[in-house]
Every structure is written in structure tokens, then in C-alpha cells.
Design an enzyme around this catalytic site. Structure first.
Site: not given
Ligand code: NAD
Ligand code: DAU
Length: 372
Positions: A21, A112, A144, A146, A197
Site C-alpha cells: 500500500f 520479516t 509505526t 504502534e 494510521n
Molecule cells: P502492506 O501490508 O500493504 O504491504 C507490505 C508489503 O511488504 C507487501 O507488498 C508485501 O508483499 C511485502 N512484504 C512482506 N513481507 C516481505 C518480505 N519478507 N520480503 C519482501 N517483501 C515483503 O503494508 P503497508 O500498509 O503499505 O505498510 C508499509 C510499512 O509501513 C510497514 O512497514 C508498516 O509497518 C508501516 N506502517 C504502516 C501504516 C499503515 O497504517 N498502513 C502506518 C505506519 C507504518
Molecule cells: O497506527 C499505525 C498502524 O495502523 C500500522 O502500523 C498498521 O500496519 C496498520 O494496520 C494500522 O493498525 P490498526 O490496528 O490501528 O489499523 P486497523 O485498520 O486494523 O484498525 C483501525 C482501528 O479500527 C482499530 O482501533 C481497530 C478498529 N477495527 C479494525 C478492523 C479491521 C474495527 O473496529 N473493526 C475492524 O474490522
């Protein structure tokens, strides 16, 4: 700014997890600028990785000429070593990222988030020890909010102790600590970002906003955990990706930079706004069994990143509207994510929860969607 070529034309970036993403947004933004940057994406293509996220690049001859995709694991030294050797910088987005899945099956998160990060660090260390003319690549570890755990009051600062509470966040915290140790011990050029997030186009529909959005488009129930009053700070994906690039270019070696979204909302508020944007009724929402160890609130202080000159650009309402529009326009993309193994996952995660789910009263008194 550093002397090494992390900013100029012709720089070579290795983007791990670049088919996910945020990573794919980072790659699309940078290659779309057409400034000569060359990008290699290394991605394992887990259920969350998707070549379709990079299709705009691969079908554009100019961008495709500066782009290479390598299918592989960041925990495999033989794959990682040669790619790191030819990079000016490594930006590590690769991780298992869904908290709920880390509760069901934690192993991949450690493989990972801990072993994979260690392999990247060792590859950078080998380059630093090489003593060649070129500086060893800078490593940006994308982490993150988190890792700070649930923040009862105020805003977490980069110097605060880590208090992760899920296998996902514990693995991310371990990765951060390893990265810090390679700065202190070996003097590696590393920086850490901690984003909040994130939401936007191309997010896998397992996460709150795209799950509720796509379920609502199908008039399916929306499983809200517990009372839905947990608080998150929402950051638009392009702001997250470009803030990571800003830190890559301007961040000080060994430092950590929070990337807050400046948009703290309860989950109920987010769901209310989303349903309003979709024109769907609140009666789709079900109160279901809570996530074990559910962190109540995340909130970070962004002064350090601001001092580096960074400002987010996307307002939450605008970001939500464009996210809804994107999912409406890209139904085949999200239907493909919700096929195959998805059904078994959804059943395991939500089957009994939804069977016992309750209708939820609309926004509770005092839960004001217009606040902040
Ligand atoms: P995502 O799950 O959409 O994508 C993760 C990607 O990493 C995928 O393309 C997957 O195939 C790849 N991957 C997983 N394991 C791997 C491995 N061993 N080797 C190579 N590739 C691998 O994740 P995202 O939401 O885009 O998050 C990206 C980064 O940002 C992560 O490190 C996550 O912890 C961090 N992050 C995400 C959020 C969020 O809200 N989505 C917020 C803060 C930080
Ligand atoms: O804060 C950064 C993090 O945000 C990233 O590091 C993570 O990769 C990312 O997945 C995200 O984590 P959260 O657990 O906060 O995100 P999620 O979308 O899973 O949930 C957001 C909030 O919504 C959380 O309080 C849980 C709630 N939730 C989530 C799901 C999937 C629900 O109430 N119902 C649901 O089905």
C-alpha cells in the site's frame, strides 16, 4: 542535506515492500516525477503485495525504463546483498502489517520484522566495510506509532520508551531497536520514521477504512470492535510516502521521526464520516467482540519532522472523499483482494463475531464528528 546521492537525479533506490500500500505509493510518486531516479522494488508478494499496484509504472515506457521488480524476501541474504550493493539508499516498507493477523499467526511478523530487518542491516554493514569510493547506502526503516503502545494522554515523542502490545507492534519495535543498535555500534547511516494510521487508494481491504468501505458498497455488515471509541490519528497515504522521502533526504543519521496525521478521531467518527460519504446507513454497523489487547489511543508529537520542514498536505475529509472515489472506480482491484484465501480469513476473523454482533446506536453523545 547529505552528500551521498539520496536526493539528486540518477539516484538508485531499493524499495523493499514496494508492491504494498504505502510502498507502491512511494514508488509511483517518485517515478512519476520523471527526475531520473531509478527504483528497484524487492517484494515477496505476500497476500498484501500486488503487482497491479505498480501497473501505472510498468505500462509507461519512460518510467518502466527506470524501474525493476525483483520477487524475493528481505530475509534472504543472497537476494538482498547484491541489491543493496548497487543502491544509494534502501527504503524498507516490507512487513506483515495487520494487527489482527498477528494475533492469529505471529510467526511471519517476526520473520520479516526482525530477521528481515537484520538481513538488510547486515547487507548495509557489508557495504560500509567494503571501503569503496561510494558511501554505504542510507537505510530508512519505515516504522509505526504502534511501537509506543497506547497513549493515554498527550502525544508520544521520539525519545519516549517503547511499549508495544501486539505481536505486530512488538516485531516493529524489535526492528527499530536493531536499526538503532547498528547506528550506535557500527555507525551505519540509518533513519527511522514512525507513521500513524494510514489510509487511501490501494490499501488492502483488511484494514478498517477499506474493509468498511467495500463492505458498505455491498451492503454487508461493518464489524466495529468493542465500543468503537478507540482513537487513531489518520494520515493520507501520499503524505506518509512523501514524508518518508523527506526524511530520506533531510533526516539526520541515527534519528527517529514521527509522522503524525494531525487528525485524531474515534473509530465511530471515522465510520460515521465514511457512511456519510458513501450515502449508506449506520444500520450496517455491528458491535462485535473486541480485538484482544486493543490499544485505545495512538497520538504522536510531530515537532521534530516539522523542524525538518515537513507539512502534510491532505485534509481528512478530502482524503476520505478521494479514497471512496478510488474504491468506487476500482472495483476489480478490491474484489480480487477479497477472493481466494480471503473468504477463509474473513470467516476465521469475523465469522463468530458477526454471528453474535449487535446493532450499534449511532454516534454517542459527545462523540462529535466535527471536533478537531
Ligand atoms: P502492506 O501490508 O500493504 O504491504 C507490505 C508489503 O511488504 C507487501 O507488498 C508485501 O508483499 C511485502 N512484504 C512482506 N513481507 C516481505 C518480505 N519478507 N520480503 C519482501 N517483501 C515483503 O503494508 P503497508 O500498509 O503499505 O505498510 C508499509 C510499512 O509501513 C510497514 O512497514 C508498516 O509497518 C508501516 N506502517 C504502516 C501504516 C499503515 O497504517 N498502513 C502506518 C505506519 C507504518
Ligand atoms: O497506527 C499505525 C498502524 O495502523 C500500522 O502500523 C498498521 O500496519 C496498520 O494496520 C494500522 O493498525 P490498526 O490496528 O490501528 O489499523 P486497523 O485498520 O486494523 O484498525 C483501525 C482501528 O479500527 C482499530 O482501533 C481497530 C478498529 N477495527 C479494525 C478492523 C479491521 C474495527 O473496529 N473493526 C475492524 O474490522
Amino acid at each position: 542535506m547529505r552528500d551521498s546521492p539520496v536526493a539528486g537525479p540518477g539516484r538508485r533506490l531499493l524499495v523493499t515492500g514496494g508492491a504494498g500500500f504505502i510502498g507502491s505509493c512511494f514508488v509511483r510518486e517518485i517515478l512519476g516525477r520523471r527526475d531520473g531516479t531509478r527504483v528497484t522494488v524487492l517484494d515477496k508478494l505476500t497476500y498484501a503485495g500486488n503487482r497491479a499496484n505498480l501497473a501505472a509504472i510498468e505500462t509507461d515506457p519512460e518510467q518502466a525504463s527506470r524501474f525493476r521488480f525483483v520477487h524475493g524476501d528481505i530475509a534472504a541474504p543472497d537476494v538482498v546483498g547484491p541489491l543493496v550493493a548497487e543502491a544509494d539508499a534502501v527504503v524498507n516498507f516490507a512487513a506483515e502489517t495487520h494487527v489482527d493477523r498477528s494475533i492469529l499467526e505471529p510467526e511471519a511478523f517476526l520473520a520479516t520484522g526482525v530477521v528481515g530487518v537484520h538481513v538488510l542491516l547486515e547487507a548495509c554493514r557489508a557495504e560500509a566495510a567494503d571501503g569503496g569510493l561510494r558511501p554505504a547506502p542510507r537505510l530508512v526503516q519505515v516504522s509505526t506509532d504502534e511501537v509506543y503502545g497506547s497513549v493515554a494522554n498527550g502525544h508520544a515523542r521520539e525519545t519516549d520508551p517503547l511499549a508495544p502490545r501486539s505481536p505486530y507492534s512488538a516485531a516493529k519495535a524489535a526492528g527499530d531497536l536493531l536499526v538503532g543498535s547498528y547506528f550506535a555500534t557500527f555507525g551505519l547511516d540509518v533513519v527511522i520514521t514512525r507513521g500513524s494510521n494510514t489510509y487511501g487508494p490501494f490499501q488492502h481491504p483488511e484494514k478498517l477504512i477499506p474493509l468498511f468501505l467495500t463492505n458498505a458498497l455491498d451492503d454487508q455488515p461493518l464489524p466495529l470492535y468493542g465500543d468503537g471509541l478507540q482513537r487513531r490519528d489518520w494520515l493520507y497515504v501520499a503524505d506518509h510516502a512523501l514524508a518518508v522521502e523527506h526524511v530520506l533526504i533531510h533526516g539526520a543519521a541515527g534519528e527517529i521521526y514521527n509522522i503524525p496525521g494531525d487528525t485524531e478521531r474515534t473509530n465511530r467518527e471515522v465510520v460515521g464520516l465514511l457512511l456519510e460519504e458513501l450515502g449508506k446507513p449506520w444500520s450496517l454497523v455491528r458491535q462485535v467482540e473486541d480485538r484482544p489487547g486493543h490499544d485505545w489511543r495512538y497520538a504522536m508529537d510531530g515537532a521534530r519532522l516539522q523542524a525538518l520542514g515537513w507539512r502534510n498536505r491532505t485534509d481528512f475529509r478530502e482524503g476520505l472523499a478521494s479514497t471512496v472515489a478510488w474504491f468506487r472506480d476500482n472495483e476489480p482491484w478490491w474484489r480480487a483482494c477479497k477472493s481466494g484465501d480471503w473468504t477463509a480469513y474473513y470467516d476465521r476473523q469475523y465469522g463468530s463475531r458477526l454471528a453474535n454482533g449487535l446493532l450499534v446506536a449511532e454516534l454517542a453523545a459527545g462523540d462529535d464528528v466535527s471536533s478537531r
